[in-house]
Design an enzyme around this catalytic site. Structure first.
Site, short mmCIF file in Angstrom:
data_model
loop_
_atom_site.label_atom_id
_atom_site.label_comp_id
_atom_site.label_asym_id
_atom_site.label_seq_id
_atom_site.Cartn_x
_atom_site.Cartn_y
_atom_site.Cartn_z
N ASP A 8 0.86 -1.18 0.00
CA ASP A 8 0.00 0.00 0.00
C ASP A 8 0.89 1.23 0.00
O ASP A 8 1.84 1.32 0.81
CB ASP A 8 -0.90 0.02 1.23
CG ASP A 8 -2.01 -1.02 1.17
OD1 ASP A 8 -2.08 -1.75 0.15
OD2 ASP A 8 -2.78 -1.12 2.14
N ASP B 85 -15.26 -3.81 -0.93
CA ASP B 85 -14.84 -3.58 0.45
C ASP B 85 -16.10 -3.43 1.29
O ASP B 85 -16.89 -2.50 1.07
CB ASP B 85 -13.99 -2.32 0.55
CG ASP B 85 -12.80 -2.37 -0.39
OD1 ASP B 85 -12.23 -3.45 -0.57
OD2 ASP B 85 -12.43 -1.31 -0.95
#
Length: 242
Positions: free
Chosen positions: A10, A131
């Site tokens: 990330d 998500d």
């Protein structure tokens, strides 16, 4: 084939970081050199890589584009890239640099026509990130919870022609407390695209269980960075990554 292992990088401000449950205020910086992190994953046997541009996810910027390009070029791994991909120019930009596929998240929820066109044009080079917070889809860097149920959305994605879904249980993400195995067991019993499990995977037995239940891929994040999982040991045990 064995479950595919995707170690995760990330990116924020060009650094390799991890968030806890998507909270930008709960961020740990693990490396100022994400390219070297990617190379270490390759040396451990990984051939797949999950990259998220957190700046892109939050603000729609391309602040980490050059960093991602260097990672793809340096490793030659099959890279999936997500974070703020909301138009075709960005899709083309990542695919042209050599990414294996791009992940649409917010755009897939808010702009179904764009998703349909992208899938028609790019096929399996388009994956969708679902998500979910308490079962409902979250968008805009997880800051907004919709009224769309995650499992229902996955079924819809299958009818559109989406081949791959990265499904994250936000409550588990970055918590080092295990993943939601019951959720994934439910998902693989539905008429949905191939599922990548993401969020909270902490030990090898979870990966073995996901593999046995038919999950296509697993994303390993904080457990790698915190030393809870050894990537080489995982890949040696699971096999089938070439």
């Amino acid at each position: 084939m064995a479950i595919k292992i995707f170690p995760a990088i990330d990116l924020r401000d060009g650094k390799a970081v991890r968030l806890t449950r998507g909270d930008y205020d709960c961020m740990t910086v693990y490396s100022d050199d994400p390219v070297s992190v990617a190379k270490s994953f390759y040396e451990a046997g990984a051939r797949y890589l999950h990259i998220v541009d957190l700046d892109g996810a939050k603000d729609g910027t391309t602040a980490n584009f050059d960093t991602i390009k260097r990672i793809v070029a340096a490793t030659g791994m099959y890279c999936e890239v997500g974070g703020g991909i909301r138009d075709e120019e960005r899709i083309k930009g990542y695919l042209n640099m050599g990414a294996g596929r791009v992940i649409l998240g917010t755009a897939a929820v808010n702009d179904p026509e764009f998703l349909k066109l992208a899938v028609e044009k790019y096929g399996d080079k388009i994956a969708v990130g679902v998500d979910a917070d308490n079962g409902y889809v979250a968008v805009n860097g997880w800051k907004e919870i919709t009224k769309v149920k995650g499992i229902d959305f996955c079924r819809k994605l299958k009818t559109i022609g989406v081949k791959s879904v990265i499904y994250t249980d936000i409550a588990k993400d970055g918590g080092l407390s295990g993943t939601n195995l019951e959720l994934y067991k439910t998902l693989v019993g539905q008429d949905v695209p191939a599922i990548t499990a993401s969020g909270g995977i902490t030990d090898l037995q979870e990966i073995v269980t996901l593999d046995k239940m038919g999950i296509d891929s697993a994303i390993l994040g904080k457990a790698l960075y915190a030393g809870k999982l050894n990537l080489k040991s995982v890949i040696d045990q699971i096999g089938g990554q070439e």
